[in-house]
Each structure stands twice: as C-alpha cells, then as structure tokens.
Write an enzyme that holds these catalytic residues in place. Structure first.
Site, mmCIF file in Angstrom:
data_model
loop_
_atom_site.group_PDB
_atom_site.id
_atom_site.type_symbol
_atom_site.label_atom_id
_atom_site.label_comp_id
_atom_site.label_asym_id
_atom_site.label_seq_id
_atom_site.Cartn_x
_atom_site.Cartn_y
_atom_site.Cartn_z
ATOM 1 N N TYR A 133 82.722 52.608 69.350
ATOM 2 C CA TYR A 133 81.962 53.791 68.940
ATOM 3 C C TYR A 133 82.068 54.967 69.907
ATOM 4 C CZ TYR A 133 79.525 51.488 65.052
ATOM 5 O OH TYR A 133 79.213 50.876 63.870
ATOM 6 N N LYS A 184 84.510 37.840 69.630
ATOM 7 C CA LYS A 184 85.769 37.432 68.995
ATOM 8 C C LYS A 184 86.732 37.140 70.139
ATOM 9 C CE LYS A 184 88.488 36.674 65.528
ATOM 10 N NZ LYS A 184 88.367 35.448 64.722
ATOM 11 N N ASP A 217 83.406 35.749 62.976
ATOM 12 C CA ASP A 217 83.734 35.305 61.612
ATOM 13 C C ASP A 217 82.934 34.051 61.258
ATOM 14 O OD1 ASP A 217 85.209 33.965 63.557
ATOM 15 O OD2 ASP A 217 87.061 33.872 62.394
ATOM 16 N N ASP A 241 76.652 45.880 64.152
ATOM 17 C CA ASP A 241 76.496 46.707 62.950
ATOM 18 C C ASP A 241 76.708 45.843 61.713
ATOM 19 O OD1 ASP A 241 76.273 49.060 61.377
ATOM 20 O OD2 ASP A 241 78.457 49.169 61.252
ATOM 21 N N ASP A 245 73.627 44.104 58.874
ATOM 22 C CA ASP A 245 73.511 44.331 57.428
ATOM 23 C C ASP A 245 73.464 42.991 56.695
ATOM 24 O OD1 ASP A 245 73.649 47.115 57.711
ATOM 25 O OD2 ASP A 245 75.049 47.355 56.051
HETATM 26 C C1 IPM Z 1 73.937 51.938 61.478
HETATM 27 C C2 IPM Z 1 74.986 52.802 60.801
HETATM 28 C C3 IPM Z 1 75.770 53.629 61.818
HETATM 29 C C4 IPM Z 1 76.461 52.653 62.759
HETATM 30 C C5 IPM Z 1 76.789 54.611 61.199
HETATM 31 C C6 IPM Z 1 76.098 55.598 60.276
HETATM 32 C C7 IPM Z 1 77.594 55.343 62.220
HETATM 33 O O1 IPM Z 1 75.831 51.996 60.027
HETATM 34 O O2 IPM Z 1 73.055 52.487 62.161
HETATM 35 O O3 IPM Z 1 73.967 50.723 61.319
HETATM 36 O O4 IPM Z 1 77.552 52.154 62.480
HETATM 37 O O5 IPM Z 1 75.896 52.391 63.804
HETATM 38 MN MN MN Z 2 75.174 49.900 59.860
#
Ligand code: IPM
Ligand code: MN
Ligand code: NAD
Length: 353
Positions: A133, A184, A217, A241, A245
């Site tokens: 990032y 990884k 993975d 990240d 999710d």
């Molecule tokens: C998050 C988002 C951000 C990230 C994006 C919008 C850059 O997906 O906060 O999880 O990858 O950190």
């Molecule tokens: Mn995200």
C-alpha cells in the site's frame, strides 16, 4: 469534551454516518462529544479539484481526538485518487499502524455457513502503513505491449514488530487464548522470513498465549471450515484487507463489520469495513450497523465502556426484533434501523412502527 471529525465521504458512507451520528448523539455519556462534519470526498474533488490539503491533515491530526469515516470511492473517479489521498493518506500520515477489525457472530442465521459449529469471535490486526500500500514502485513503457508495472511489498522490522506486539498486548489484556500469524512465507521468502522471526521473538514474551502460523490461502479455507478455531489474527496490509472481508461476511455480512485504525496513544480513526457500495447508494438500503458499531469502538476508546456496551446490545436487539436492512433479509431502511437503535440507546424501548 472530545472533538470528533465526521467524514461521511462517498456513496453509502453518507447514509451510514448520518445514522452513526444519530446514535452517538443519543447515547448517554458523561462529557458528550463535539462533532464536526468534514466535506471530503468525490463531490469536493470533482467540484474543486482538491482531495485533502496539508492544512486539513494538520488540523485533523492536531485539533481532533478521533475521526469517524464512512467510505471513499466513487465511479466518477475511476482512478480512485481522492480515496488514496484521503483514506490511505490519513492512515499513513497519522501513522495509524493498527487496523483493528473485530469479527463477532451476530446470529447464526446471518452467517452464510450452513453450520457454524462454535462462535465466530476473532479480531484481525492488520498492518496498516506498509506492504503493497505504500505506492513504492513504478511503471515502464506504459500503454505498450512491453509495459512493466512494479508494486513493491514493503516490510520493515519496526513496522512488523509494532503490529505483532499490538496483537499480543491486546491478547494479553483481553485474555485471548491464541495469536495466529497469517502470511505467505512459502512463496514470499524475504518478507515471510522477517514476519516469522519477529513473531517468534515477540511471542516469547507472552508464554501464556498460544501461537499458530498459517499461509493465507489455507487461512481463507480454514476460516470457512472452522472459524471458531481462531481468536487474534495478525497479518500484513493486503492479506488483512482480504481476510477481513471474508471474516466479516461469516459473521453477519460486510454491512455489520466495524474497524478502528489506531496509533495507540496518539490517533484513532473509525470506519466500517465496507466501501461506498455504489450499487445500492442513495436508496436507503445500506446497513448502518457497521458504522454504528464503529460508534461502540469509539466510545470504548474514550473509556465509555457502558455506553459502548449499550450501542452493541442495541444492534443485537435490533436484529432480534427484525429491524434490519435488505442485506440481512429485512425490509427496513437505513434510517429506520438507525432511528430504532438511537432510541434504544437513549433509553427508549425502540420503535413501535
Ligand atoms: C478497506 C478498503 C481500502 C483498503 C481501499 C478502499 C483502499 O478496502 O479499508 O478495507 O484496501 O484498505
Ligand atoms: Mn477492504
Ligand atoms: P463495497 O464494500 O462498497 O461493496 C461490496 C458489496 O457489499 C456490494 O454489493 C455492496 O452493495 C455490499 N455492501 C457494502 N456495504 C454494505 C452495507 N453497509 N449494507 C448493505 N450492503 C453493503 O466494495 P466495492 O464494491 O468493492 O467498492 C466500492 C467502492 O468503495 C470502491 O471505490 C472501493 O475502492 C471503495 N471502498 C472504500 C472503502 C473505505 O473507504 N474504507 C472500503 C472498501 C471499498
């Protein structure tokens, strides 16, 4: 009175922060909060050509005690430059190295898993200032068949050490049984080597806490197979990240997941894990619970533990009583859910409508 900057941002960010604000203004707390709304996002960028200025960064850094952000991302800005400047800008320039993402099962009925053997109750410590990032890298011969694009994966001893230590300190403070490193290292030998060495070094100081290491993975698979097996997870920026999710979806959906970006002792920025959801924006369909649970994290951060607990319980009560948005199968709007939770935390019994 703590001063909190509200940055609704784009898309459903605006809708969910409106409800988070309503809840924050309704919950009884000793000192109250001074809430100031900031116009940062795609609208401002498209109008004025400005993402965020150095002065604004300075003000947010020096004159505020916390930030509550909705989401940044808008189809009218396909390059996402405003989100990079504002969201990643705040994470990097305020050095918010901990991205704390708790994932607790709200109710088995909202999990996509057929059977959730045990409870899902885990926290992800995502490194938030390094990895892929940083923007280090570059491009050669762009737009030609010989294009070369390089995105460096930056891992420093200092950066790795402080996020791993934060995870162990949290595990000790909250009596969590285990910390799992996710990497990884089989494919990324240099970064993997550093993370594994530092993980061993730091964990040696916490003999009562079990440790475990998983390739990312296998972790994606295992989180679906037996999420109850995990408590604290520590990992790099990109893996955190992705895994967050996935874990959010297991517990009740992306719309319900909160997060905190922290530099302990210095700065705190709270934001739901989800994005600006252009596919449902402006239609009252967004689930405000992720943003509202950020209010609970914010209250906890300021030592208002009872108030934080009441916000969290009000979210659970809303679900039990069927006050949910379409993502959870409910028929309520963003505002209806927000108003119900706000009334509940204010001491009312919820809505009759
Ligand atoms: C998050 C988002 C951000 C990230 C994006 C919008 C850059 O997906 O906060 O999880 O990858 O950190
Ligand atoms: Mn995200
Ligand atoms: P997203 O999280 O916005 O949406 C993914 C899916 O989840 C969509 O189907 C959306 O409708 C649904 N969803 C998300 N939040 C919801 C909620 N509160 N209630 C109900 N459903 C919800 O991810 P995306 O579509 O990949 O990204 C859209 C934009 O948001 C992009 O510009 C992306 O960069 C940005 N983004 C920003 C942040 C942030 O600011 N922290 C985080 C993630 C994505």
């Amino acid at each position: 009175m703590p001063r909190v900057a509200l940055i609704p941002g784009d898309g459903i960010g605006k809708e969910v922060i409106r409800e988070a604000r309503r809840v924050l203004e309704s919950v009884p707390v000793s000192a109250g909060f001074d809430l100031v709304e900031w116009d940062l996002g795609a609208d401002r960028f498209l109008r004025d050509g400005v993402t965020i200025t150095d002065d604004e960064f300075r003000t947010l850094s020096d004159e505020y005690d916390a930030i509550l952000l909705g989401a940044l991302g808008d189809p009218r800005v396909p390059g996402n430059e405003h989100a990079r400047d504002i969201l990643l800008g705040l994470r990097f320039r305020l050095d918010l190295f901990v991205n704390f993402r708790p994932c607790t099962l709200l109710s088995p009925e909202f999990s996509p898993l057929k059977s959730v053997a045990g409870k899902v109750d885990l926290e992800i410590f995502r490194e938030n200032t390094e990895g892929v990032y940083t923007g280090m890298g570059g491009v050669l011969r762009q737009g030609t068949p010989d294009e070369v694009a390089i995105e460096e994966d930056v891992n420093t001893y200092r950066g790795v050490e402080r996020i791993i230590r934060a995870a162990f300190e949290y595990a000790e403070r909250r009596s969590r049984p285990k910390v799992t490193l996710v990497d990884k290292a089989n494919a990324m030998r240099w970064a993997g080597g550093l993370w594994r060495r530092v993980f061993a070094e730091v964990s040696a100081g916490y003999p009562a806490i079990a440790t475990d290491m998983m390739y990312v993975d296998a972790m994606a698979m295992d989180l679906v197979r037996r999420p109850e097996h995990y408590s604290v997870i520590v990992t790099s920026n990109l893996f955190g990240d992705i895994v967050s999710d996935l874990a959010a979806e297991l517990t009740g959906g992306l719309g319900t997941a909160p997060s905190a970006n922290l530099h302990p002792g210095r700065h705190a920025l709270f934001e739901p894990v989800h994005g600006s959801a252009p596919d449902i924006a402006g239609r009252g369909k967004a689930n405000p619970m992720g943003a509202i649970r950020c209010v609970a994290l914010l209250l906890d951060h300021f030592g208002e533990t009872d108030a934080a607990g009441s916000v969290e319980s009000a979210v659970h009560a809303a679900l039990e009583e069927g006050w949910s948005t379409p993502d959870l199968g409910g028929g309520r709007t963003t505002e209806e859910v927000g108003e119900w939770i706000a009334r509940r935390v204010a001491g009312g019994a919820g809505s009759a409508g």
